[in-house]
Design an enzyme around this catalytic site. Structure first.
Site, short mmCIF file in Angstrom:
data_model
loop_
_atom_site.label_atom_id
_atom_site.label_comp_id
_atom_site.label_asym_id
_atom_site.label_seq_id
_atom_site.Cartn_x
_atom_site.Cartn_y
_atom_site.Cartn_z
N ARG A 119 0.80 -1.22 0.00
CA ARG A 119 0.00 0.00 0.00
C ARG A 119 0.84 1.28 0.00
NH1 ARG A 119 -2.80 -3.69 1.92
NH2 ARG A 119 -1.14 -3.98 3.40
N THR A 120 1.83 1.34 0.88
CA THR A 120 2.58 2.59 1.01
C THR A 120 3.30 2.93 -0.30
OG1 THR A 120 2.88 2.13 3.34
CG2 THR A 120 4.28 3.83 2.41
N LYS A 157 25.69 -4.71 -2.50
CA LYS A 157 27.15 -4.65 -2.66
C LYS A 157 27.81 -3.99 -1.45
CE LYS A 157 26.57 -3.92 -7.62
NZ LYS A 157 26.57 -2.83 -8.61
N ARG A 186 11.42 3.38 2.96
CA ARG A 186 11.04 2.44 4.02
C ARG A 186 12.27 1.60 4.33
NH1 ARG A 186 5.80 -1.29 4.65
NH2 ARG A 186 5.03 0.75 5.27
N HIS A 239 5.54 5.91 11.17
CA HIS A 239 4.97 5.79 9.83
C HIS A 239 4.03 7.00 9.69
CE1 HIS A 239 3.65 4.26 6.14
NE2 HIS A 239 3.09 3.12 6.49
#
Lengths: 307, 149
Positions: free
Chosen positions: A55-56, A84, A105, A133
């Site tokens: 969703r985000t 890496k 995120r 959030h």
């Protein structure tokens, strides 16, 4: 009020007026989407998702498209230079050459604040571990405002895992700014952290804590449900014993207020049975849709495309 | 007869009015084990001001601001005396800074400061009892709950 180049990291960085400004901006965009459909033309959003999200990430990307902007980024750190061994700081410095705004995120608490300190481009926190959030909190507030026509003075219940649920913590703090009466309904093992309850009460916010939703549901204007995860319980038998107390059913809705609305950050598992979807009280799908105007508003505000 | 428990120093620093038992911690954070001049640690000394106190005397050592901040966390209200040529030339109380940078470790194992090479930063949210909040993960640490970097 100037949000230009501002980082959106934590709801604790917002004043009540900041929140009102974001909600009003979202409302303007939602009411007149055509007017804003090109305001991000030529601007690029980088979505850096170090852990999975549906969703985000998609709602940010959709929001950017609807404002006329473009998107770059990754949805899996394994396919980026992170694999890496590139440091977060180096990634941020590099991305600032490519994008006008970053949504990130990351699984570690505090990663977004650190990332924002490494770049000149505004960073929007799309979730940093168990910490914050903020865009979810803003869309939750927007949903409450849209469904109840106001936020101030409402009676709002928070149900389920209030100990580990970051959305519940941030929402409680934000509702406290609007003088809402809060009802924390959870098993004792998953109570709202003392630190948050104490801080709210210190500000004069009325807080009621209980373990059964049926005891308070008739008093509520809005109920914010969260998922209780089995793995949070040391004793699986304890989970089996309490889980039904936090699953809504139609009978519980017999005496609710007319304006009562049920919210959930989704995904749900079994805490809201599908039979409730058909009732006038279900509002969680509209809530998910509200992520778009809120994220449009934030993208436009922090890039200076909207004042 | 009153006898002197600790010899006076000619040049250096005396940290007085340290809460009882905290002098060892003060010595640790200042790295006094490696100090080559005279160091005296006094524990459970009688005090007119705070009844029982600890004290640390360090010959040939003047403290940096960062070290003073560290003392402010362990022993708020300790008295710092700067000694030169056998005389106290400056005397002041240790103070808690508003922000504590690179001194305290965050207790949250998932905090970014415990997972990437980055400095720690805490903001004091309450002085008595001492509560500080991690700038990054926003968790609070309370009195005596903190480990120094």
């Amino acid at each position: 009020m100037n949000f230009n180049r501002r980082n959106i990291i934590s709801i604790n960085d917002f004043s009540k007026n900041d929140i009102i400004h974001v909600l009003e901006s979202a409302m303007k965009i939602e009411k007149n989407p055509k007017k804003y459909s090109n305001i991000m033309n030529g601007k690029i959003l980088a979505t850096l998702f170090y852990e999975p999200s549906t969703r985000t990430r998609l709602s940010f990307e959709s929001a950017m498209c609807r404002l006329g902007g473009s998107i770059i980024g990754f949805a899996d750190a394994d396919i980026s230079s992170v694999k890496k061994g590139e440091s977060l700081s180096d990634t941020m410095k590099m991305i600032e050459c490519y994008a006008d705004v970053i949504v990130m995120r990351h699984p570690k608490d505090g990663s977004s604040r650190l990332a924002a300190e490494c770049t000149k481009v505004p960073v929007i926190n799309g979730g940093d571990g168990a910490n914050q959030h903020p865009t979810q909190t803003l869309l939750d507030l927007y949903t409450i405002k849209k469904s109840q026509k106001k936020i101030s003075g409402l009676k709002v219940g928070l149900l389920g895992d209030l100990k580990y649920g970051r959305t519940a913590h941030s929402l409680a703090i934000a509702l406290g700014m609007f003088g809402c009466k809060l009802y924390f309904v959870s098993p004792p093992e998953l109570k709202m952290p003392e630190e948050i309850t104490r801080a709210l009460m210190k500000k004069g916010i009325e807080v009621e804590e209980c373990t059964r939703i049926r005891d308070v549901i008739s008093e509520l204007d809005s109920l914010y449900c969260t998922r209780i995860q089995k793995e949070r319980f040391g004793d699986p038998q304890e989970y089996e014993r309490v889980k039904s107390s936090y699953i809504l059913n139609k009978n519980l809705l017999n005496n609710v207020k007319k304006n009562f609305k049920i919210l959930h950050p989704l995904p749900r598992v079994n805490e809201i049975p599908t039979e409730i979807d058909e009732t006038p009280y279900a509002y969680y799908f509209q809530q998910a849709a509200n992520g778009i105007p809120i994220r449009q508003a934030l993208l436009a505000l922090v890039t200076g495309a909207l004042r | 007869m009153r006898y002197k428990k600790i010899n006076p120093i000619y040049d250096g620093t005396v940290i007085d009015h340290i809460p009882p038992t905290k002098s060892i911690q003060v010595a640790q954070i200042l790295g006094l084990i490696n100090h080559t001049s005279e160091v005296t640690i006094g524990m459970n000394l009688s005090s007119k001001k705070i009844k029982i106190k600890d004290a640390v005397k360090i010959e040939n050592r003047h403290l940096s601001e960062r070290e003073l901040n560290k003392i402010g966390i362990i022993a708020p209200n300790a008295t710092i005396n700067i000694i030169k040529h056998g005389k106290v030339i400056k005397k002041f109380k240790s103070k808690l800074p508003l922000n504590i940078e690179r001194i305290v470790k965050c207790k949250n194992p998932n905090c970014i400061t415990n997972n990437l090479e980055t400095h720690t930063l805490f903001h004091i949210t309450n002085k008595i009892p001492l509560v500080m909040k991690c700038h990054y993960c926003e968790r609070s640490l309370e009195n005596d709950e903190f480990d120094l970097v």
